[in-house]
Design an enzyme around this catalytic site. Structure first.
Site, PDB file in Angstrom:
ATOM      1  CG  ASP A 204      -0.030  -0.047   2.528  1.00 27.46           C
ATOM      2  OD1 ASP A 204       0.270  -1.183   2.952  1.00 27.46           O
ATOM      3  OD2 ASP A 204       0.375   0.998   3.051  1.00 27.46           O
ATOM      4  CG  ASP A 206       2.190   4.858   5.721  1.00 29.18           C
ATOM      5  OD1 ASP A 206       1.552   3.848   6.072  1.00 29.18           O
ATOM      6  OD2 ASP A 206       2.615   5.699   6.532  1.00 29.18           O
TER       7      ASP A 206
END
Ligand SMILES: [Zn+2]
Length: 265
Positions: A204, A206
């Site tokens: 992902d 952040d």
């Protein structure tokens, strides 16, 4: 001294609970308690490989409650001298998105109060300027041209994700990856005189770089599941390419030092 049961280890992270085909299971007790799971041992590329899922086989241990010392001690007691440590990470750089594999070369510890050393008395100060084994890291990078090398992984206490302000602060320091388990695993491996390399899978962006609602657990696990097959085959190829551990500074730093803790034979 008896022959080692295994000389290479893989420590699986979130979403990565098995690695070997038809493994032997070794239940290991340590002076620090039980490791996260029985240690599975099998053969990969003609090397005897130990595998332990750091969160447990059913992900029962959150990052701040993993018994890192028991895991490190258990692997060393089986003979392991080289450790590959895959982990899920968030990216602090918009240009490095989900699916990227990064072998970082630096670490920043932002954890709180974890048992992070085997040293409990005396003057033993472990060299850690370069927290990862350069030779092991180079071997991982050599097997896949898409693997990115270098960068700093900041390890936070968790289990919560960062706030946007924290994430922006970390990015502003020049750090590139964020994770919850990289410390104290790397330093304990150094204390056990093992070579250790982190193999970070970006799941992902952040909170500080994502335009959306921040990181979610579902997003992390889905990205990991999507890339697990690729990560497993990368690790198998890396095991085939590992250098001889003899003489590496990851072990020789302790030559001539009177260690005040035991390294299992
Ligand atoms: Zn090394």
């Amino acid at each position: 001294m008896s022959a080692p049961v295994a000389d290479v280890a893989v420590i699986g992270g979130s979403g990565f609970y098995t690695f070997l085909d038809d493994p032997e299971q070794h239940v290991v007790e340590t002076p620090y308690g039980a490791p996260s799971a029985p240690v599975a041992v099998g053969t990969v590329a003609d090397r005897r490989v130990a595998f332990v899922p750091r969160h447990g086989r059913s992900h029962e241990y959150p990052p701040h409650l993993i018994n890192y010392r028991a895991n490190a001690w258990a692997l060393r007691s089986l003979g392991v001298r080289q450790v590959l440590a895959p982990c899920a990470v968030g990216s602090l750089r918009p240009e490095v998105g989900p699916g990227a594999v990064v072998v970082p070369d630096q670490l920043v510890d932002r954890t709180l109060g974890r048992a992070q050393t085997f040293v409990e008395r005396g003057a033993v100060h472990v060299p850690f300027a370069d927290p990862y084994c350069r030779r092991l890291s180079a071997a991982v990078a050599s097997v896949d041209e898409t693997v990115r090398t270098g960068g700093t992984m900041v390890v936070i206490e968790g289990p919560r994700f960062s706030t946007r302000a924290e994430s922006q602060h970390y990015a502003a320091q020049g750090w590139s990856l964020i994770n919850m388990t990289g410390h104290p695993e790397a330093t304990l491996a150094r204390e056990m005189r093992q070579c250790y390399a982190a193999v970070a899978l970006v799941t992902d962006l952040d909170a500080g770089v994502a335009a959306g609602s921040g990181v979610s657990q579902e997003e992390v696990f889905a990205a990991f599941a999507e890339n697990l097959g690729r990560l497993r085959s990368l690790l198998s190829d890396a095991i085939a390419a590992l250098p001889d551990p003899n003489g590496c500074t990851c072990a020789t730093w302790a030559d001539g030092i009177d260690l005040t803790y035991d390294i299992p034979p």
